[in-house]
Design a protein around this motif. Structure first.
Motif, short mmCIF file in Angstrom:
data_model
loop_
_atom_site.label_atom_id
_atom_site.label_comp_id
_atom_site.label_asym_id
_atom_site.label_seq_id
_atom_site.Cartn_x
_atom_site.Cartn_y
_atom_site.Cartn_z
N GLU A 11 19.55 40.81 18.15
CA GLU A 11 20.29 40.84 17.46
C GLU A 11 19.75 39.77 16.06
O GLU A 11 19.43 38.54 16.41
N PRO A 12 19.80 40.48 15.06
CA PRO A 12 18.73 39.72 13.66
C PRO A 12 20.17 38.95 13.14
O PRO A 12 20.91 39.71 12.48
N PRO A 13 20.07 37.69 13.18
CA PRO A 13 20.82 36.98 12.89
C PRO A 13 21.02 37.00 11.63
O PRO A 13 21.46 36.16 10.48
N ALA A 14 20.29 37.41 10.79
CA ALA A 14 19.30 37.52 9.33
C ALA A 14 20.59 38.20 7.89
O ALA A 14 21.16 36.97 6.77
N PRO A 15 21.64 39.02 8.69
CA PRO A 15 22.39 39.54 7.20
C PRO A 15 23.24 38.32 7.04
O PRO A 15 24.09 37.87 6.17
N ALA A 42 24.06 32.59 2.28
CA ALA A 42 23.36 32.04 0.89
C ALA A 42 23.97 32.67 -0.51
O ALA A 42 24.43 31.82 -1.46
N VAL A 43 24.30 34.07 -0.62
CA VAL A 43 24.47 34.37 -1.74
C VAL A 43 26.09 33.55 -1.91
O VAL A 43 26.93 33.08 -3.64
N LEU A 68 29.54 30.20 -5.25
CA LEU A 68 30.66 29.39 -5.63
C LEU A 68 30.34 28.33 -6.62
O LEU A 68 31.04 27.68 -7.50
N LEU A 69 28.91 27.91 -6.47
CA LEU A 69 28.13 26.55 -6.80
C LEU A 69 28.31 26.88 -8.64
O LEU A 69 28.80 26.64 -9.50
#
Lengths: 378, 305
Positions: free
Chosen positions: A32-36, A42-43, A48-49
């Motif tokens: 399982e790549p947790p990357a996406p 982060a996006v 939001l910031l």
């Protein structure tokens, strides 16, 4: 079939024994790549910031007395000693004594409400929990109204906040005790408890109004509708400790909140001290709600709407959800307050009315969806 | 400073935990002595004593309401006994903190629930939470992958838990428990929602864990599964252990008929010799075309004391 070997944790050097080193190496690599998901968090955080920053600057500039964006930036730069220049006296005064305290207050209140909503939904294990819906805000309001009506000043500026906190805490504990049975919270029980608590709090507020004089009544009524119109720096200071403490502590509990989604016993089996977690989080929720209610009155649905939208966008993991909801709440309230000030200018809509107007249909939709999912309430 | 005290109370804290050392085969991992548990004023367990050994699959069987799940919960340190004692890893269960217990025993509850729609892979990864901050944190990815492979849930790793069928949820819950990699596994009816293939799969996994040195306690309703896969079986009846030992000794037609209040036959499997337990049924009659009806098992007498 995988052999599920126990990796040895013996203190002696393990590399010497070929039989033990072979087993872990034979295990399949993580698939399982947790990357996406991490990328999406982060996006979302960054956007939001960015939205919050933009809205804050716009809010500071827009109003009866327009201040161009460049001037806002220049003045802020000037005050924090990074170049820029001071504006003329009127503009400087409008910006620093009226607009900015209001923007900061909107951000603080929004962050508190959003975060409190996310925490409550996690603690109750129920996506419909929200400080306004289940009566915590009303409970905190009783404390605040009582403090205003009785003219209490025993803690100076912080009196209203402290009274709101104490009353809010008592209400959370009451709702929690009344709506739980057998380790879980039924939706119906929770909502009905909320109705009862709201009714009782309404009666108490009415009673305080009855004893208050005319000036106090005006103050209370206006405050009760939910508004940031009377924002001043002392008010910001009055809620800052509560809000910051709550917001700082909340993210540390995210991992445990994830586990709590499995239920209380399974969470305990995974090492969570459930009682302690619940007590700590109820205190945090009371802190955050009290901070919001003490200055801004009852502003509903922010704590419901924001965590839900974020859950849809990025899944239910609390490590993003808790800080993300604080950020999202700040964005929503900054935008809401800007709209409340400008939509009917020169008049001003009460912010609480605006959020309820937009939030209630959403709550309606959520109720219907929850009902459809579980096939009825019984 | 009161604010410092408040802050400390609000923040989660982690006491220093001792990591468990692997148990030698046959070593007593957990045991109950003179256990009495009363729920709602009624003694659900009364004078139960049992030992759980490393490298062994122990099956708890018995009729509904016999106290199987209660015994499992007591071994998991979920329940405080009103008399007697549960010891885990040589210490009284109550002496461990929640965090320390989580390194020593994993529990599969009877029904798997989840209040928010976490994806399957994240649910399994929750099993690794107790090891966060320890030296065995590095095993996380491998443990999750192995547990998902063992329970055949990789195919829906990315789907939300709430979108799964009952049997799929049960396997995901089991994968989470396996990923915890504790020396003691307590499984409450892991096969209840599963089809034939996955029932066998789950018990094969139990066997593999036992072979790797873990102690496995499993509540089962299917006596055939218990006979085929358990090293020892404890038959519970009315809050007591009626019989305990290897299935070939314990599965006696008289004992089982009395305990279940249902006449049963026990005979060896023609090929393997493993005892088969079958209710005594009348032969096919009246309508030979249709399969014979089993004895009704929900007769009113079951609700008796």
């Amino acid at each position: 079939m995988t052999a599920l070997p126990e990796a040895p944790t013996t203190p002696e050097p393990p590399a010497t024994d070929p039989s033990t080193t072979k087993a872990p190496a034979a295990e399949p690599p993580a698939t399982e790549p947790p990357a996406p998901r991490r990328g999406r968090s982060a996006v979302l955080t960054l956007s939001l910031l960015a939205a919050l920053l933009l809205l804050s600057l716009l809010s500071a500039g827009i109003g009866a007395y327009e201040i161009p964006l460049g001037d806002v930036l220049a003045s802020v730069q000037h005050r924090i000693g990074l170049g820029g220049h001071a504006l003329d006296r009127t503009a400087e005064s409008v910006l620093w004594n009226i607009r900015l305290p209001r923007v900061v207050l909107a951000v603080l209140v929004g962050a508190s409400l959003g975060c409190a909503g996310a925490l409550m939904q996690g603690v109750f294990g129920n996506p419909l929990a929200e400080p306004g819906v289940i009566g915590i805000s009303a409970g905190a309001a009783v404390g605040a109204v009582g403090a205003i009506a009785l003219g209490l000043t025993f803690l100076g500026n912080w009196t209203v906040t402290v009274c709101a906190f104490v009353a809010g805490l008592a209400t959370v504990l009451l709702v929690y005790a009344m709506s739980r049975s057998g380790g879980r919270t039924e939706v119906v029980t929770l909502i009905l408890t909320g109705i009862a608590v709201n009714a009782f709090a309404g009666a108490l507020i009415g009673l305080f109004l009855f004893f208050a004089d005319n000036a106090q009544i005006t103050q209370i009524t206006f405050w009760q509708l939910g508004s940031l119109a009377q924002a001043t720096w002392p008010k910001v200071l009055a809620v800052l400790p509560c809000a910051l403490l709550g917001l700082a502590v909340a993210p540390f509990h995210s991992r445990r909140l994830d586990l709590l989604a499995l239920g209380e016993r399974p969470a305990r089996h995974l090492g969570v001290d459930v009682e302690r977690l619940r007590v700590a989080l109820i205190l945090v929720v009371a802190l955050l709600t009290a901070a919001a209610v003490a200055v801004a009155g009852i502003i509903t649905f922010v704590g419901l709407l924001v965590p839900h939208l974020l859950r849809m966008a990025n899944g239910p993991g609390h490590r993003f959800l808790v800080p993300g909801s604080a950020l999202g709440g700040a964005v929503v309230l900054a935008a809401g307050d800007l709209a409340a000030r400008t939509v009917a200018a020169p008049a001003e809509l009460p912010l609480g009315v605006l959020t309820a107007l937009l939030g209630s249909p959403f709550f309606f939709w959520l109720l219907r969806r929850t009902r459809r999912r579980q096939g009825g309430w019984a | 400073m009161t604010s410092a005290v408040l802050l400390r109370r609000l923040l989660p804290h982690r006491r220093a935990r001792t990591l468990p050392s692997p148990a030698a085969p046959g070593e007593l991992v957990a045991k109950a002595v003179g256990l009495r548990v009363a729920l709602g004023g009624r003694a659900v367990l009364d004078g139960v004593g049992i030992g759980v050994r490393a490298g062994e699959v122990l099956a708890l069987v018995g009729p509904n309401g016999a106290g199987k799940s209660t015994l499992l919960a007591a071994l998991a340190a979920d329940l405080a006994p009103s008399a007697g004692e549960v010891r885990i890893g040589g210490r009284p269960a109550g002496d461990w903190s929640a965090g320390e217990l989580a390194l020593r025993r994993a529990v599969l509850p009877q029904a798997a629930a989840l209040t928010f729609p976490f994806p399957v892979a994240e649910v399994v990864r929750m099993g690794r939470a107790p090891w966060a901050g320890t030296e065995r944190e590095d095993e996380d990815e491998a443990a999750v992958a192995a547990a998902m492979a063992a329970t055949e849930v990789e195919a829906f790793a990315g789907r939300p838990f709430s979108a799964l069928s009952g049997g799929e949820r049960a396997r995901v819950a089991l994968a989470r428990v396996l990923a915890q990699r504790t020396g003691l596994l307590l499984l409450d009816e892991p096969t209840a929602a599963l089809d034939l293939r996955h029932q066998e799969l789950v018990l094969r996994v139990c066997r593999e864990r036992a072979a790797a040195g873990d102690a496995v306690v499993v509540v089962l309703h299917d006596l055939g599964l218990a006979a085929a896969h358990a090293d020892r079986v404890a038959v519970l009846h009315g809050g007591r252990i009626e019989a305990a030992g290897p299935p070939s000794e314990v599965f006696d037609a008289h004992v089982l008929s009395r305990v279940y209040r249902q006449p049963v036959e026990v005979f060896p499997h023609p090929r393997t010799g493993v005892p088969l337990v079958v209710p005594v049924r009348p032969g096919p009659h009246r309508r030979p075309a249709s399969p014979p009806l089993p004895e009704r098992d929900n007769s009113p007498s079951l609700t008796g004391p």
